[in-house]
Design an enzyme around this catalytic site. Structure first.
Site, PDB file in Angstrom:
ATOM      1  CB  SER A  81      -0.886   0.015   1.246  1.00 12.71           C
ATOM      2  OG  SER A  81      -1.483   1.283   1.436  1.00 12.71           O
ATOM      3  CE1 TYR A 100      -3.638  -1.990   5.316  1.00 12.69           C
ATOM      4  CE2 TYR A 100      -3.076   0.262   4.685  1.00 12.69           C
ATOM      5  CZ  TYR A 100      -3.444  -1.027   4.335  1.00 12.69           C
ATOM      6  OH  TYR A 100      -3.612  -1.364   3.012  1.00 12.69           O
TER       7      TYR A 100
END
Length: 280
Positions: free
Chosen positions: A140, A153
């Site tokens: 990501s 995250y």
């Protein structure tokens, strides 16, 4: 994707929705052979809507090493080899570290990081024997340029970036290549309740974080990224002679990455004399 490309055997995790499901559908439409994992095969088969001999649905717990090993062995027995591994499974986890439980953080690492490691560990022997293979690890932009409210995250996705960069060097002598895909915001199910874990308790002091998370939730369905295009680009890397190690996807990913590295290089230069002063 062009249908005249050589047929490859693909192993895709987290295939019942989002990027993973689009991978399966595009690949099957192009005549590729696909083994795909999900927590339940019924959910996966229904989502894919294809029961051809080119499709092998697998019920796998990615955090369980034995489960992954069995799925890889079944794929090899069915199709004879594995040419491309796509580590897509993962989910988001937002909030300040004060608000996120220990169990929630460990669950995120189990899927986003250890699930990735488990599949690589068991597929690498096949690829080494073949002296070929391509691994696509979907990280990501948060793993490259973290943003406020996504510390846990970002930690999982930064781990994926780091392990992939080292892995690429380790496996290069065997003809195996690695691509780290770093998407920005795409119109997938990432922001749905099933894919995004948020803390039940909201601390009043973290106003900025709470505003950020609220903004992301309101963004669902309005993201700039087209997932069909993103998946098609990722698929193409497996057919390139020299696939990229780092693959940013989305204009927001490009902006965040370049801004981060410009800022970082500026900081490095400012502290250069202090940094090198520690040498003998």
């Amino acid at each position: 994707m062009e249908t005249n490309k050589e047929q490859k055997i693909w192993f895709i995790t987290g295939a019942s929705k989002g990027f993973g499901l689009l991978f399966v559908k595009q690949l099957l439409a192009a005549g590729q052979k696909v083994a795909a994992t999900s927590r339940t095969t019924d959910e996966l088969t229904k989502a894919v809507g294809d029961s051809s001999e080119n499709f092998l649905p697998l019920q796998v717990n990615l955090a369980n090493d034995v489960s992954v090993k069995e799925a890889v062995a079944k794929t090899a027995a069915t199709f004879g080899r594995i040419d491309v591994l796509v580590n897509n499974a993962g989910y988001g986890i937002g909030g300040s570290l004060e608000e996120i439980s220990d169990a929630a953080v460990r669950d995120a690492f189990d899927i986003n990081v250890f699930g990735t490691i488990n599949t690589i560990r068991h597929i690498l022997p096949l690829m080494r024997e073949q002296q070929s293979g391509h691994i696509i690890n979907i990280a990501s932009i948060a793993g490259i340029a973290p943003g406020s409210g996504w510390s846990a995250y970002s930690a999982t996705k930064s781990a994926v970036v780091g392990l992939s960069e080292a892995l690429a060097q380790d496996v290069k002598p065997f003809g195996i290549t690695v691509t780290i895909a770093a998407p920005g915001a795409f119109r997938t199910s990432f922001l749905s309740k099933e894919s995004l874990a948020l803390p039940e308790k909201i601390e009043g002091g973290y106003t900025a974080i709470n505003e950020t998370l609220h903004k992301y939730q309101n963004m669902d369905g309005k993201q700039a990224g087209d997932p069909e295009k993103g998946v098609a680009i990722m698929i193409d890397t497996a057919f390139e002679e020299n696939p990229p190690l780092h693959l940013l996807l989305g204009s927001d990913a490009y902006r965040r990455a370049t801004a981060k590295f410009d800022s970082q290089m500026n900081e490095f230069e400012i502290l250069k004399d202090l940094t090198i002063s520690t040498d003998y």
